[in-house]
Design an enzyme around this catalytic site. Structure first.
Site, PDB file in Angstrom:
ATOM      1  N   HIS A 125       3.674   7.588   7.877  1.00  0.00           N
ATOM      2  CA  HIS A 125       2.970   7.332   6.599  1.00  0.00           C
ATOM      3  C   HIS A 125       1.659   8.090   6.482  1.00  0.00           C
ATOM      4  O   HIS A 125       0.986   8.011   5.463  1.00  0.00           O
ATOM      5  CB  HIS A 125       2.725   5.846   6.418  1.00  0.00           C
ATOM      6  CG  HIS A 125       1.443   5.329   7.019  1.00  0.00           C
ATOM      7  ND1 HIS A 125       1.071   5.540   8.329  1.00  0.00           N
ATOM      8  CD2 HIS A 125       0.439   4.602   6.460  1.00  0.00           C
ATOM      9  CE1 HIS A 125      -0.084   4.958   8.548  1.00  0.00           C
ATOM     10  NE2 HIS A 125      -0.496   4.393   7.442  1.00  0.00           N
ATOM     11  N   CYS A 174       0.900  -1.141   0.000  1.00  0.00           N
ATOM     12  CA  CYS A 174       0.000   0.000   0.000  1.00  0.00           C
ATOM     13  C   CYS A 174       0.948   1.202   0.000  1.00  0.00           C
ATOM     14  O   CYS A 174       1.985   1.179   0.671  1.00  0.00           O
ATOM     15  CB  CYS A 174      -0.852  -0.013   1.256  1.00  0.00           C
ATOM     16  SG  CYS A 174      -2.091   1.275   1.237  1.00  0.00           S
TER      17      CYS A 174
END
Lengths: 486, 112
Positions: free
Chosen positions: A409, A104
Site C-alpha cells: 500500500h 483509508c
C-alpha cells in the site's frame, strides 16, 4: 515501544521469508513476509514480524499470516498485513486487522496537462488546492450532512455524493466496489460516530494523508498505461485519505464492545489489540455492518475531494475539468475487511480478508474489475514519499494464488514520527523538497518533518519485490511536483 | 492533568480562551488504565467536536473500579493555538498505570 525482532525468519525464496508456526504456541499457520535481502534487515528493526506471528494465532486463519514488503509496526496487526479467515471454520473478524482509519485509501486522477506546459503553474495549483480542499486539524467540510443524510450516504456510498454533483458517473465505475460495499449497517453506528463525521466528509485530515500533483515520469507497461489514460510527461493527482473521525469512532466503539468477546467464544489471544469475534457471531456481524458503513463514508470523502481538486484545476487553467481530461484512474482501499471467494484446497470458500495497509490487487479477467481493466488487471496505487516517487501497478495472477488478491500500500515507515522530527532539527524540509522540484504546503507545523522522505523506506525496493514475486506488475512511476498536507 | 497535557501535546500547542464550564465524568470498570484511557478519549472528543479543552481538574476520585473526575473546560482559542496533527484514538497498546514516588505514571499511545 518497538524493539528488534529476534525470532526466526527462514528464507523461502528471493522474495519471501517464513516465520514457522512452531515459533510460538498458538500459531495455527506460518507467517510469510515478502521482502528482499535489503528490506528484511529493516523489517527486523521493529516488532512487526512478531505481530505477523500473533495474527497467525487467530481462529480460522487460512494458509498463512501475510505481510507485504512495506510492513511496519502497528496496533495489534502490523501495517502491511493480510490475513484471511474462514467463517465456516470459526474464522474471526478483528477490528485491529482493519485499523482505526477504516477504508483509508488512495485514488488517482489523470489529466491531459503536460508538465512542461504547466511547470510555472504548479505553485498556484498547490495554493489553490490547499485553499479549496479543507485540510488539517479541525477543518470542517464544504458540506455538512445531517444524521439521516449521513445514514443514507453510508448506505449508498459514492453514488450518493455523485448524484448531488460531487463528481462524474464514470467515477463510480473506477472505484473499488463501485464505492459501496453492500450490507452496510449505518443504523448500528453510535451517535458519537455520526457527530464526528457530520462535517468531515470531503476533508483531508492530517498525519500521512495528502494530495499530490505528480508527473508521469516513466511508463513500464504501455498497454496498461494506455488503458488507464496515463501519458508520460502528463500531470496526475493523487489523494490519500480515509473515513475521518467517523471511521475512527466505529473502530473505537468496536474495540470496546469486543473487549470481552474473545473470552465468551473461548478465543486465546497473544495481544489484546487483536480482539475479535467469529465472523458469523452477532458481534462479528455488527462490526462488519458498521465497518462497511464507514468504508462507504470514506469513498464519499475521497469523491468530494476529487470534485474539489477538479474545481481547483479548473480555476487555475480556466477550463472545465472535463476539458482537462481529469478522469479517475482508480480508487483503492487499503484498510478494510471484505468477504471474497478463494480457492482453498480445491474448494471455493468465502473468506474474510483483512487488509491493513495492503491493497487489493485482482488479476486480469477478474469479474469485479471494470471492463476497461479486465485485460490488464486492477490498478494498484502505491504512494511512496513526497520526495521520491509513487507507483501504479496492476494485480497479477500470483496475487490470487499467494496473497489473497493483495499487494503493498505504500513505502512503509522506517522512522517513527518522533525520530523524523528529531532528524529534521536544523533543516528545512520545505526547502529540501523545493530543491528536488517539489512545492509543498502543510497546515500543521510538523507535518512536513514527520512525513519527510527519509522517514520512509525506498518505494522502489518495495515495488520491486512484488514485481519480482509476480504479485503486481509495474505500470508507471509518478514523481511528485506539488504536495498538500494537513 | 499531566495525562491530559500529554494528549494535548500530540495535538500541538493549545491555548484556552473564553468562558469555562464544569463537566463531570464517571467511569466504571475493572482496569484503572482503561478508565484513564476512557477519560482521555472524552477529552479527545471534546476537543475534536466542540473545540474545548481541559484547563483544570476540579476534583478526582478513583478506586480500582471507578474513576470520577470533575474538570473545568474552556474553548480552544483557534487563533492563538498551533495545531500539529489530529489524534484518531487513544489505543489500548501498552496502556499502563504505575505507582511512583509522589504519584502515578501512566503510559498511553495515541494513533495519529
Amino acid at each position: 515501544m518497538a524493539d528488534n525482532y529476534t525470532g526466526p525468519l527462514e528464507r523461502i525464496d528471493a522474495t519471501r521469508w517464513r516465520i514457522p508456526k512452531s515459533y510460538k504456541p498458538g500459531m495455527r499457520v506460518d507467517g510469510v513476509i515478502y521482502a528482499d535481502d535489503k528490506l528484511i534487515d529493516a523489517i527486523k528493526g521493529d516488532k512487526s514480524p512478531e505481530q505477523v506471528a500473533n495474527v497467525a494465532c487467530l481462529p480460522g486463519i487460512v494458509k498463512y499470516s501475510l505481510a507485504m514488503p512495506d510492513i511496519h509496526w502497528g496496533y495489534g496487526f502490523c501495517i502491511g498485513g493480510v490475513a484471511a479467515t474462514d467463517p465456516q471454520k470459526g474464522g474471526v473478524i478483528s477490528p485491529g486487522g482493519v485499523g482505526y482509519d477504516i477504508n483509508c485509501g488512495v485514488r488517482l486522477i489523470r489529466t491531459n496537462i503536460k508538465f512542461a506546459d504547466a511547470k510555472m503553474q504548479i505553485g498556484k495549483l498547490v495554493e489553490e488546492m490547499f485553499n479549496t480542499v479543507p485540510c488539517g486539524v479541525g477543518r470542517g467540510g464544504v458540506v455538512k450532512f445531517s444524521k439521516p443524510e449521513l445514514r443514507k450516504l453510508m448506505a449508498e456510498g459514492s453514488r450518493f455524493v455523485v448524484k448531488r454533483g460531487f463528481g462524474w458517473d464514470s467515477d463510480i465505475e473506477s472505484t473499488e466496489a463501485h464505492g459501496c460495499i453492500s450490507d452496510a449497517d449505518p443504523d448500528s453506528l453510535s451517535d458519537r460516530a455520526l457527530s464526528r463525521g457530520s462535517d468531515q466528509c470531503g476533508t483531508l485530515g492530517s498525519g500521512n494523508h495528502f494530495m499530490e500533483i505528480q508527473v508521469v515520469e516513466r511508463i513500464d507497461d504501455a498497454k496498461a498505461a494506455a488503458a488507464m489514460g496515463l501519458v508520460e510527461g502528463n500531470l496526475t493527482v493523487m489523494i490519500h485519505s480515509g473515513s475521518r473521525g467517523l471511521g475512527y469512532q466505529v473502530c473505537e466503539d468496536a474495540l470496546k464492545e469486543l473487549q470481552h468477546t474473545p473470552r465468551k467464544y473461548g478465543i486465546d489471544l497473544p495481544d489484546k489489540q487483536l480482539v475479535c469475534a467469529p465472523v458469523e457471531s452477532p458481534e462479528g456481524q455488527s462490526y462488519l455492518g458498521a465497518m462497511r458503513a464507514a468504508a462507504n463514508f470514506a469513498w464519499c470523502n475521497r469523491q468530494i475531494m476529487t470534485h474539489l481538486a477538479r474545481e481547483a484545476f479548473s480555476n487555475v487553467f480556466g477550463l472545465p475539468a472535463e476539458r482537462l481530461g481529469m478522469t479517475l484512474v482508480y480508487d483503492v482501499a487499503h484498510n478494510i475487511a471484505k468477504m471474497e471467494p478463494y480457492d482453498v484446497d480445491g474448494k471455493t470458500c468465502q473468506l474474510c480478508v483483512h487488509r491493513k495497509g495492503a491493497t487489493r490487487a485482482f488479476p486480469p479477467g477478474h469479474p469485479e474489475l471494470p471492463e476497461r481493466y479486465r485485460g490488464i488487471g486492477q490498478p494498484v496505487l502505491v504512494p511512496g514519499d513526497m520526495g521520491r516517487a509513487s507507483y501504479v501497478l496492476t494485480g497479477q495472477p500470483g496475487s490470487m494464488e499467494h496473497t489473497f488478491g493483495s499487494s503493498c500500500h505504500g513505502a512503509g515507515r522506517r522512522m517513527s514520527r518522533g525520530a523524523a522530527i528529531r532528524a529534521s532539527r536544523g533543516r528545512s524540509i520545505k526547502e529540501e523538497l523545493a530543491k528536488r522540484g517539489v512545492i509543498a504546503r502543510a497546515r500543521g507545523r510538523t507535518g512536513l518533518e514527520e512525513e519527510q522522505p527519509d522517514a520512509y523506506k525506498d518505494v522502489n525496493q518495495v515495488v520491486d519485490v512484488l514485481h519480482t514475486a509476480a504479485i503486481s506488475h509495474r505500470v508507471a512511476r509518478l514523481r511528485p511536483v506539488g504536495v498538500i498536507k494537513g | 492533568m499531566p495525562a491530559a497535557e500529554g494528549l494535548y501535546a500530540a495535538f500541538g500547542e493549545l491555548v484556552a480562551g473564553g468562558d469555562g464550564s464544569i463537566l463531570c465524568f464517571d467511569f466504571q470498570g475493572d482496569d484503572p488504565s482503561v478508565m484513564l484511557r476512557d477519560f482521555l478519549t472524552e477529552l479527545l472528543i471534546l476537543f475534536e467536536r466542540d473545540q474545548r479543552c481541559l484547563v483544570a481538574v476540579v476534583d478526582a476520585a478513583f478506586t480500582e473500579s471507578r474513576l470520577v473526575v470533575t474538570v473545568n473546560t474552556a474553548p480552544v482559542d483557534l487563533e492563538r493555538s498551533a495545531f500539529h496533527r489530529e489524534v484518531k484514538a487513544i489505543t489500548y497498546h501498552e496502556l499502563s498505570i504505575r505507582t511512583v514516588p509522589g504519584g502515578y505514571e501512566a503510559t498511553f499511545i495515541v494513533d495519529i
